[in-house]
Design a protein around this motif. Structure first.
Motif, PDB file in Angstrom:
ATOM      1  N   ARG A 150       4.238   5.656  -4.935  1.00 51.78           N
ATOM      2  CA  ARG A 150       3.617   5.925  -3.637  1.00 51.78           C
ATOM      3  C   ARG A 150       2.468   4.959  -3.364  1.00 51.78           C
ATOM      4  O   ARG A 150       2.320   4.445  -2.242  1.00 51.78           O
ATOM      5  CB  ARG A 150       3.119   7.364  -3.590  1.00 51.78           C
ATOM      6  N   ALA A 151       1.639   4.729  -4.379  1.00 52.01           N
ATOM      7  CA  ALA A 151       0.507   3.815  -4.201  1.00 52.01           C
ATOM      8  C   ALA A 151       0.993   2.396  -3.897  1.00 52.01           C
ATOM      9  O   ALA A 151       0.462   1.720  -3.002  1.00 52.01           O
ATOM     10  CB  ALA A 151      -0.371   3.829  -5.448  1.00 52.01           C
ATOM     11  N   ARG A 152       1.985   1.936  -4.648  1.00 50.90           N
ATOM     12  CA  ARG A 152       2.511   0.584  -4.415  1.00 50.90           C
ATOM     13  C   ARG A 152       3.066   0.467  -2.997  1.00 50.90           C
ATOM     14  O   ARG A 152       2.794  -0.506  -2.279  1.00 50.90           O
ATOM     15  CB  ARG A 152       3.597   0.274  -5.439  1.00 50.90           C
ATOM     16  N   GLU A 153       3.838   1.448  -2.569  1.00 51.57           N
ATOM     17  CA  GLU A 153       4.420   1.403  -1.229  1.00 51.57           C
ATOM     18  C   GLU A 153       3.362   1.518  -0.139  1.00 51.57           C
ATOM     19  O   GLU A 153       3.559   1.025   0.976  1.00 51.57           O
ATOM     20  CB  GLU A 153       5.472   2.503  -1.084  1.00 51.57           C
ATOM     21  N   ALA A 154       2.234   2.146  -0.458  1.00 50.70           N
ATOM     22  CA  ALA A 154       1.141   2.260   0.514  1.00 50.70           C
ATOM     23  C   ALA A 154       0.275   1.009   0.573  1.00 50.70           C
ATOM     24  O   ALA A 154      -0.569   0.891   1.471  1.00 50.70           O
ATOM     25  CB  ALA A 154       0.266   3.468   0.181  1.00 50.70           C
ATOM     26  N   GLY A 155       0.458   0.081  -0.388  1.00 47.06           N
ATOM     27  CA  GLY A 155      -0.264  -1.183  -0.318  1.00 47.06           C
ATOM     28  C   GLY A 155      -1.093  -1.561  -1.523  1.00 47.06           C
ATOM     29  O   GLY A 155      -1.716  -2.627  -1.522  1.00 47.06           O
ATOM     30  N   ALA A 156      -1.120  -0.730  -2.557  1.00 50.21           N
ATOM     31  CA  ALA A 156      -1.885  -1.083  -3.755  1.00 50.21           C
ATOM     32  C   ALA A 156      -1.274  -2.309  -4.423  1.00 50.21           C
ATOM     33  O   ALA A 156      -0.051  -2.444  -4.502  1.00 50.21           O
ATOM     34  CB  ALA A 156      -1.904   0.088  -4.738  1.00 50.21           C
ATOM     35  N   THR A 157      -2.139  -3.193  -4.934  1.00 46.10           N
ATOM     36  CA  THR A 157      -1.654  -4.444  -5.525  1.00 46.10           C
ATOM     37  C   THR A 157      -1.881  -4.519  -7.030  1.00 46.10           C
ATOM     38  O   THR A 157      -1.522  -5.514  -7.653  1.00 46.10           O
ATOM     39  CB  THR A 157      -2.317  -5.653  -4.846  1.00 46.10           C
ATOM     40  N   ALA A 158      -2.463  -3.488  -7.633  1.00 52.23           N
ATOM     41  CA  ALA A 158      -2.595  -3.393  -9.088  1.00 52.23           C
ATOM     42  C   ALA A 158      -2.788  -1.933  -9.436  1.00 52.23           C
ATOM     43  O   ALA A 158      -3.165  -1.107  -8.592  1.00 52.23           O
ATOM     44  CB  ALA A 158      -3.764  -4.232  -9.607  1.00 52.23           C
ATOM     45  N   CYS A 159      -2.512  -1.606 -10.699  1.00 52.37           N
ATOM     46  CA  CYS A 159      -2.655  -0.241 -11.198  1.00 52.37           C
ATOM     47  C   CYS A 159      -3.675  -0.236 -12.328  1.00 52.37           C
ATOM     48  O   CYS A 159      -3.531  -0.979 -13.305  1.00 52.37           O
ATOM     49  CB  CYS A 159      -1.309   0.281 -11.693  1.00 52.37           C
ATOM     50  N   VAL A 160      -4.718   0.559 -12.179  1.00 52.43           N
ATOM     51  CA  VAL A 160      -5.789   0.676 -13.165  1.00 52.43           C
ATOM     52  C   VAL A 160      -5.626   2.013 -13.870  1.00 52.43           C
ATOM     53  O   VAL A 160      -5.763   3.068 -13.248  1.00 52.43           O
ATOM     54  CB  VAL A 160      -7.171   0.584 -12.495  1.00 52.43           C
ATOM     55  N   ILE A 161      -5.314   1.982 -15.162  1.00 54.56           N
ATOM     56  CA  ILE A 161      -5.048   3.211 -15.902  1.00 54.56           C
ATOM     57  C   ILE A 161      -6.298   3.599 -16.684  1.00 54.56           C
ATOM     58  O   ILE A 161      -6.789   2.828 -17.522  1.00 54.56           O
ATOM     59  CB  ILE A 161      -3.862   3.033 -16.859  1.00 54.56           C
ATOM     60  N   THR A 162      -6.838   4.762 -16.415  1.00 56.48           N
ATOM     61  CA  THR A 162      -7.997   5.246 -17.164  1.00 56.48           C
ATOM     62  C   THR A 162      -7.541   5.704 -18.541  1.00 56.48           C
ATOM     63  O   THR A 162      -6.680   6.581 -18.663  1.00 56.48           O
ATOM     64  CB  THR A 162      -8.689   6.382 -16.405  1.00 56.48           C
ATOM     65  N   VAL A 163      -8.132   5.112 -19.586  1.00 61.66           N
ATOM     66  CA  VAL A 163      -7.685   5.371 -20.958  1.00 61.66           C
ATOM     67  C   VAL A 163      -8.754   6.052 -21.818  1.00 61.66           C
ATOM     68  O   VAL A 163      -8.521   6.290 -23.005  1.00 61.66           O
ATOM     69  CB  VAL A 163      -7.237   4.058 -21.642  1.00 61.66           C
ATOM     70  N   ASP A 164      -9.897   6.385 -21.208  1.00 60.64           N
ATOM     71  CA  ASP A 164     -11.001   6.933 -22.003  1.00 60.64           C
ATOM     72  C   ASP A 164     -11.244   8.411 -21.750  1.00 60.64           C
ATOM     73  O   ASP A 164     -12.313   8.935 -22.060  1.00 60.64           O
ATOM     74  CB  ASP A 164     -12.292   6.147 -21.728  1.00 60.64           C
ATOM     75  N   THR A 165     -10.245   9.117 -21.176  1.00 66.23           N
ATOM     76  CA  THR A 165     -10.484  10.495 -20.773  1.00 66.23           C
ATOM     77  C   THR A 165      -9.360  11.415 -21.253  1.00 66.23           C
ATOM     78  O   THR A 165      -8.665  12.031 -20.447  1.00 66.23           O
ATOM     79  CB  THR A 165     -10.648  10.592 -19.239  1.00 66.23           C
ATOM     80  N   PRO A 166      -9.135  11.529 -22.579  1.00 64.59           N
ATOM     81  CA  PRO A 166      -8.173  12.523 -23.040  1.00 64.59           C
ATOM     82  C   PRO A 166      -8.633  13.932 -22.701  1.00 64.59           C
ATOM     83  O   PRO A 166      -7.823  14.826 -22.445  1.00 64.59           O
ATOM     84  CB  PRO A 166      -8.121  12.290 -24.560  1.00 64.59           C
TER      85      PRO A 166
END
Length: 370
Positions: A150-166
């Motif tokens: 959905r984000a990509r189709e809405a126009g996002a150009t990169a994906c930032v994955i939060t990895v410090d919040t288990p």
């Protein structure tokens, strides 16, 4: 009839902070400003910049400066990004729509949170500039893949994955306030998605936390690993950055996998006494060795902070609380004004350092202040 004296001009991030504190309800302000436990890491983030001094070059013949920076093919007016922050509806009625408009007017890039007040489709429709999508990996992998699509189709150009919040840190201000998101602040991207029992903490032998977002969201998967990042690169079809790295060994592993490195301690909101990212920046930059971009956030309040981070190896910096202060103070115009203030200071710092552009910032320009 007497008239009120004119409002002083807001020319620094501190001015926007003061305005936001005056405008926001106390619990919303604490949600924005608060950190984990004793909030030592929140303080250390800013103090890390205060402990560094600049060594300017002279007689360099620099007549003008250029703050532009290109990341993943997108040219930005300055190397300052907007970090993901949740629930902009808490701070302004137009929520993330105002944020992306204000950022675009300043030539900046916004990173949109999974927990945004508006949907990625609404934000994409409002955006006139570039934006990335920040992802909390969900327990439901089909839902996770759908969020990215959905984000990509809405126009996002990169994906930032939060990895410090288990799990989410001990945010004592929110606990004392009994903080819960109002209806205008709930995460629209997860509307209709039932939250499972709060087993994320129980699985790790921890006592369950209150069930509202802002303290802990049980939809977040605490078990994600490196293989999930590789999977998300394939699923998203976008550049992927891992947000929350502070160790050189983790940075090296990310770079070897083609994953961008976003240095962060979550603004001091998760693990109190976690190290300030700036402290580890030179070692992380060495480990990455230019293979992927390095972004650093946490504690940036002045243009001199921006140049210190770039001189020590960052490709860009990100701010969180400061642009939300602008949003709270004056909506889209406040976001623009806060970013422009920081850019003006960055330009001045470059000129006084004898650096014609951000690529000219090198480690020899920075020393311990004492």
């Amino acid at each position: 009839m007497t008239t009120a004296p004119p409002r002083p001009r807001r020319i620094t991030l501190a001015d926007f902070h003061a305005a936001a504190r005056e405008i926001l309800p106390a619990d919303a302000y604490d949600y924005l400003e608060g950190g984990a436990a004793d909030e030592r890491t929140v303080r250390w983030n800013t103090e890390a910049y205060e402990r560094l001094a600049l060594l300017p070059r002279v007689l360099t013949g620099t007549a003008g400066v250029d703050t532009r920076r290109t990341l993943y093919g997108t040219e930005l007016a300055s190397p300052v990004l907007l970090a993901p922050t949740a629930s902009h509806g808490l701070f302004h009625p137009e929520a993330e729509a105002a944020t992306v408009r204000g950022a675009a007017a300043a030539g900046a890039l916004t990173t949109v949170s999974t927990f945004s007040t508006l949907t990625v489709e609404e934000i994409g429709a409002a955006a006139t500039g570039p934006w990335w999508f920040q992802l909390y990996v969900q327990r439901d992998r089909a839902l996770t893949a759908d969020l990215v699509r959905r984000a990509r189709e809405a126009g996002a150009t990169a994906c930032v994955i939060t990895v410090d919040t288990p799990v989410t840190g001990l945010r004592e201000r929110d606990l004392r306030n009994g903080f819960a998101l109002p209806s205008h602040g709930t995460p629209a991207n997860l509307a209709g998605v039932a939250a499972p029992a709060d087993q994320g903490t129980a699985e790790q032998g921890l006592a369950p936390q209150p069930p509202h977002h802002g303290i802990h969201d049980p939809r977040i998967d605490p078990t994600i690993g490196w293989s999930d990042l590789a999977w998300l690169r394939t699923v998203s079809g976008l550049p992927v950055l891992a947000k929350g790295i502070v160790r050189p060994d983790d940075a090296r592993r990310a770079a070897e996998a083609g994953i961008g490195v976003w240095m962060s301690n979550h603004g001091g909101r998760n693990l109190d006494t976690a190290i300030a990212p700036l402290t580890m920046l030179p070692a992380v930059a060495d480990a990455v060795a230019g293979r992927v971009p390095v972004v650093v956030d946490g504690g940036i309040r002045r243009g001199t902070d921006v140049v210190k981070a770039l001189a020590l190896g960052a490709d860009a910096v990100a701010i969180g609380r400061p642009y939300v202060w602008g949003l709270a103070a004056d909506g889209a115009d406040g976001v623009t004004a806060a970013l422009r203030a920081l850019r003006r200071e960055t330009e001045l710092a470059l000129a006084l350092l004898g650096a014609p552009d951000v690529a000219s910032l090198t480690p020899d320009l920075v020393r311990p202040a004492w």
